[in-house]
Design a protein around this motif. Structure first.
Motif, PDB file in Angstrom:
ATOM      1  N   PHE A  41       0.817  -1.207   0.000  1.00  0.00           N
ATOM      2  CA  PHE A  41       0.000   0.000   0.000  1.00  0.00           C
ATOM      3  C   PHE A  41       0.854   1.261   0.000  1.00  0.00           C
ATOM      4  O   PHE A  41       0.635   2.180  -0.804  1.00  0.00           O
ATOM      5  CB  PHE A  41      -0.934  -0.001   1.221  1.00  0.00           C
ATOM      6  CG  PHE A  41      -1.820   1.212   1.298  1.00  0.00           C
ATOM      7  CD1 PHE A  41      -2.992   1.278   0.574  1.00  0.00           C
ATOM      8  CD2 PHE A  41      -1.471   2.299   2.096  1.00  0.00           C
ATOM      9  CE1 PHE A  41      -3.815   2.404   0.631  1.00  0.00           C
ATOM     10  CE2 PHE A  41      -2.276   3.426   2.166  1.00  0.00           C
ATOM     11  CZ  PHE A  41      -3.452   3.477   1.433  1.00  0.00           C
ATOM     12  N   ASN A  42       1.845   1.323   0.872  1.00  0.00           N
ATOM     13  CA  ASN A  42       2.647   2.545   1.005  1.00  0.00           C
ATOM     14  C   ASN A  42       3.517   2.830  -0.213  1.00  0.00           C
ATOM     15  O   ASN A  42       4.015   3.948  -0.373  1.00  0.00           O
ATOM     16  CB  ASN A  42       3.525   2.472   2.253  1.00  0.00           C
ATOM     17  CG  ASN A  42       2.715   2.621   3.528  1.00  0.00           C
ATOM     18  OD1 ASN A  42       1.598   3.139   3.516  1.00  0.00           O
ATOM     19  ND2 ASN A  42       3.273   2.152   4.643  1.00  0.00           N
ATOM     20  N   GLY A  44       2.465   2.752  -3.315  1.00  0.00           N
ATOM     21  CA  GLY A  44       1.731   3.327  -4.439  1.00  0.00           C
ATOM     22  C   GLY A  44       0.533   4.166  -4.083  1.00  0.00           C
ATOM     23  O   GLY A  44      -0.076   4.781  -4.966  1.00  0.00           O
ATOM     24  N   TYR A  45       0.199   4.242  -2.772  1.00  0.00           N
ATOM     25  CA  TYR A  45      -1.044   4.894  -2.384  1.00  0.00           C
ATOM     26  C   TYR A  45      -0.853   5.696  -1.102  1.00  0.00           C
ATOM     27  O   TYR A  45       0.105   5.494  -0.356  1.00  0.00           O
ATOM     28  CB  TYR A  45      -2.154   3.857  -2.148  1.00  0.00           C
ATOM     29  CG  TYR A  45      -2.326   2.867  -3.269  1.00  0.00           C
ATOM     30  CD1 TYR A  45      -3.243   3.094  -4.288  1.00  0.00           C
ATOM     31  CD2 TYR A  45      -1.568   1.696  -3.312  1.00  0.00           C
ATOM     32  CE1 TYR A  45      -3.406   2.182  -5.319  1.00  0.00           C
ATOM     33  CE2 TYR A  45      -1.719   0.780  -4.337  1.00  0.00           C
ATOM     34  CZ  TYR A  45      -2.641   1.030  -5.340  1.00  0.00           C
ATOM     35  OH  TYR A  45      -2.786   0.130  -6.358  1.00  0.00           O
ATOM     36  N   SER A  46      -1.811   6.559  -0.844  1.00  0.00           N
ATOM     37  CA  SER A  46      -1.838   7.299   0.413  1.00  0.00           C
ATOM     38  C   SER A  46      -3.291   7.564   0.789  1.00  0.00           C
ATOM     39  O   SER A  46      -4.198   7.464  -0.052  1.00  0.00           O
ATOM     40  CB  SER A  46      -1.074   8.625   0.296  1.00  0.00           C
ATOM     41  OG  SER A  46      -1.657   9.447  -0.703  1.00  0.00           O
ATOM     42  N   SER A  47      -3.503   7.898   2.044  1.00  0.00           N
ATOM     43  CA  SER A  47      -4.854   8.181   2.520  1.00  0.00           C
ATOM     44  C   SER A  47      -5.397   9.435   1.837  1.00  0.00           C
ATOM     45  O   SER A  47      -4.677  10.416   1.637  1.00  0.00           O
ATOM     46  CB  SER A  47      -4.833   8.374   4.037  1.00  0.00           C
ATOM     47  OG  SER A  47      -6.115   8.739   4.513  1.00  0.00           O
ATOM     48  N   ASN A  61       0.108  -4.863   2.852  1.00  0.00           N
ATOM     49  CA  ASN A  61      -0.292  -5.109   1.467  1.00  0.00           C
ATOM     50  C   ASN A  61      -1.743  -4.750   1.175  1.00  0.00           C
ATOM     51  O   ASN A  61      -2.207  -4.920   0.041  1.00  0.00           O
ATOM     52  CB  ASN A  61      -0.063  -6.582   1.108  1.00  0.00           C
ATOM     53  CG  ASN A  61       1.411  -6.926   1.075  1.00  0.00           C
ATOM     54  OD1 ASN A  61       2.232  -6.126   0.632  1.00  0.00           O
ATOM     55  ND2 ASN A  61       1.754  -8.110   1.568  1.00  0.00           N
ATOM     56  N   GLY A  62      -2.445  -4.279   2.177  1.00  0.00           N
ATOM     57  CA  GLY A  62      -3.848  -3.960   1.963  1.00  0.00           C
ATOM     58  C   GLY A  62      -4.320  -2.860   2.883  1.00  0.00           C
ATOM     59  O   GLY A  62      -3.556  -2.302   3.682  1.00  0.00           O
ATOM     60  N   VAL A  63      -5.608  -2.555   2.777  1.00  0.00           N
ATOM     61  CA  VAL A  63      -6.191  -1.491   3.588  1.00  0.00           C
ATOM     62  C   VAL A  63      -7.691  -1.750   3.720  1.00  0.00           C
ATOM     63  O   VAL A  63      -8.319  -2.304   2.811  1.00  0.00           O
ATOM     64  CB  VAL A  63      -5.923  -0.105   2.946  1.00  0.00           C
ATOM     65  CG1 VAL A  63      -6.604   0.011   1.590  1.00  0.00           C
ATOM     66  CG2 VAL A  63      -6.347   1.028   3.858  1.00  0.00           C
ATOM     67  N   ASN A  64      -8.238  -1.383   4.865  1.00  0.00           N
ATOM     68  CA  ASN A  64      -9.678  -1.436   5.081  1.00  0.00           C
ATOM     69  C   ASN A  64     -10.214  -0.013   5.162  1.00  0.00           C
ATOM     70  O   ASN A  64      -9.615   0.841   5.825  1.00  0.00           O
ATOM     71  CB  ASN A  64     -10.017  -2.183   6.371  1.00  0.00           C
ATOM     72  CG  ASN A  64      -9.559  -3.629   6.341  1.00  0.00           C
ATOM     73  OD1 ASN A  64      -9.495  -4.239   5.278  1.00  0.00           O
ATOM     74  ND2 ASN A  64      -9.239  -4.182   7.505  1.00  0.00           N
ATOM     75  N   PHE A  75      -8.725   6.230  -0.274  1.00  0.00           N
ATOM     76  CA  PHE A  75      -7.299   6.379  -0.562  1.00  0.00           C
ATOM     77  C   PHE A  75      -7.115   6.680  -2.037  1.00  0.00           C
ATOM     78  O   PHE A  75      -8.037   6.522  -2.849  1.00  0.00           O
ATOM     79  CB  PHE A  75      -6.489   5.157  -0.113  1.00  0.00           C
ATOM     80  CG  PHE A  75      -6.802   3.856  -0.813  1.00  0.00           C
ATOM     81  CD1 PHE A  75      -6.171   3.501  -1.999  1.00  0.00           C
ATOM     82  CD2 PHE A  75      -7.701   2.950  -0.258  1.00  0.00           C
ATOM     83  CE1 PHE A  75      -6.430   2.293  -2.626  1.00  0.00           C
ATOM     84  CE2 PHE A  75      -7.977   1.734  -0.875  1.00  0.00           C
ATOM     85  CZ  PHE A  75      -7.340   1.403  -2.063  1.00  0.00           C
ATOM     86  N   ILE A  76      -5.914   7.137  -2.390  1.00  0.00           N
ATOM     87  CA  ILE A  76      -5.615   7.603  -3.740  1.00  0.00           C
ATOM     88  C   ILE A  76      -4.223   7.137  -4.132  1.00  0.00           C
ATOM     89  O   ILE A  76      -3.346   6.968  -3.271  1.00  0.00           O
ATOM     90  CB  ILE A  76      -5.713   9.151  -3.799  1.00  0.00           C
ATOM     91  CG1 ILE A  76      -5.499   9.672  -5.221  1.00  0.00           C
ATOM     92  CG2 ILE A  76      -4.726   9.793  -2.830  1.00  0.00           C
ATOM     93  CD1 ILE A  76      -5.727  11.178  -5.349  1.00  0.00           C
ATOM     94  N   SER A  77      -4.012   6.911  -5.414  1.00  0.00           N
ATOM     95  CA  SER A  77      -2.670   6.551  -5.875  1.00  0.00           C
ATOM     96  C   SER A  77      -1.734   7.747  -5.719  1.00  0.00           C
ATOM     97  O   SER A  77      -2.149   8.902  -5.823  1.00  0.00           O
ATOM     98  CB  SER A  77      -2.701   6.091  -7.333  1.00  0.00           C
ATOM     99  OG  SER A  77      -3.165   7.121  -8.183  1.00  0.00           O
ATOM    100  N   SER A  78      -0.473   7.464  -5.471  1.00  0.00           N
ATOM    101  CA  SER A  78       0.508   8.532  -5.262  1.00  0.00           C
ATOM    102  C   SER A  78       0.827   9.273  -6.552  1.00  0.00           C
ATOM    103  O   SER A  78       1.280  10.426  -6.518  1.00  0.00           O
ATOM    104  CB  SER A  78       1.802   7.945  -4.681  1.00  0.00           C
ATOM    105  OG  SER A  78       1.534   7.259  -3.474  1.00  0.00           O
TER     106      SER A  78
END
Length: 348
Positions: A41-42, A44-47, A61-64, A75-78
């Protein structure tokens, strides 16, 4: 007399046999998974919003994403990408989810507020005991007054286990996938002009309160007695060439090799087998298409490819003629639905 096997308008036994064949076809096809590389997750993405309602998994590797009475989350791609393949394994909230919307989509609305592009999956919750529905849509250059939405049912319960949802976006076409099964393809043509998404976009994922429209046109609202509502995401995939939306012309030249590589991937090829799978999905599970909505669009959209066998199943408002039948069958059902039940007698 036509002796070909038909799945609608014949006996229940024939319909059952068609649906059973269809189920096993889908099951075997969806097991032919793409060879995909996932990222933490970290990486390629951020809150995006929601604070503590964005919960990263322990393995990274994931997020809820949670929705409670105070806020949704996302969340959004970096990076932003001009063309790419965007994918995730997703498990949707269970129980009473009316009014809840979970969205997995690409957009550039934050940068081009009056001329944004968008490709989306929107999953629409339901009252307890009723299945999730979902829709896909496409916008280009702010063409929101020409919505290109299609609405569908699923052949499985998306709250029981993870399923992969993917969006392929190239200069030539867009394909929406579920578990490696293509459910919709939009082919670019000159008549579409700027309505075809062409500017760099980010990948967004959100859960939010859409009580005013998501379930039965807003009839059923979010009931926070059942909160928090949790959507789970893992095995995230971003494949594309990052670009700066302000310097997109120069960046796109540097991305030529990546674009060629993207279009050479297995998932970018609509094989005859995949086209048959897409046709079968749309035949059994699509219950609205803008291409058949002649009341809304008397002049057909240029990208619509009308298949007579599909068209005869839809009314002039774009709705399937089998919607009422599905609802009546659902009311007669008392036991818990299984994926096979949904295929045989899907409720609307």
């Amino acid at each position: 007399m036509d002796h070909r096997l038909r799945c609608f308008g014949t006996t229940p036994k024939t319909h059952f046999l068609c649906s059973l064949i269809f189920f096993f076809f889908f099951f075997s096809f969806s097991n032919a998974a793409f060879d995909l590389a996932t990222i933490p997750f970290n990486d390629g993405y951020s809150s995006l919003f929601g604070g503590s309602n964005v919960v990263r998994t322990a393995d990274g590797n994931g997020v809820n994403l949670l929705l409670d009475r105070y806020t949704g989350s996302g969340f959004i791609s970096s990076n932003m990408y001009r063309y790419g393949f965007f994918s995730a394994n997703i498990k949707l909230p269970s129980n009473y989810t009316a009014g809840v919307c979970v969205a997995f989509y690409t957009s550039n609305g934050d940068v081009f507020q009056k001329s944004h592009d968008e490709l989306d999956f929107e999953f629409l919750g339901n009252i307890a005991g009723k299945p999730w529905h979902f829709q896909t849509n496409l916008y280009g250059n702010g063409s929101t007054n020409r919505g290109r939405e299609e609405r569908y049912r699923l052949w499985f319960d998306p709250t029981k286990e993870y399923h992969r949802y993917s969006i392929l976006w190239t200069a030539k076409n867009v394909i929406f996938y579920i578990d490696e099964v293509p459910i919709r393809e939009v082919l670019r043509n000159d008549e579409m002009g700027a309505d075809y998404p062409s500017k760099a976009m980010s990948l967004y994922t959100t859960i939010w309160d859409a009580s005013n429209w998501a379930t039965s046109g807003g009839r059923f609202k979010v009931n926070y007695k059942y909160a928090p509502f949790k959507a789970e995401f893992k095995d995230l995939i971003l494949k594309g060439c990052p670009v700066n939306p302000i310097q997109e012309v120069s960046d796109s030249k540097a991305c030529i090799d990546q674009h060629v590589d993207l279009e050479a991937q297995d998932y970018a090829t609509m094989t005859p087998m995949r086209r048959r799978a897409m046709h079968n999905f749309r035949k059994h599970f699509m219950y609205y298409s803008y291409c058949f909505d002649t009341l809304r669009y008397p002049t057909q959209m240029p990208e619509c490819i009308i298949i007579p066998e599909e068209q005869e199943r839809f009314m002039e408002n774009g709705r399937s003629i089998f919607v009422g039948k599905h609802r009546r069958q659902a009311k007669r059902k008392s036991r818990t639905k299984t994926p096979l039940d949904i295929i045989n007698k899907g409720s609307m």
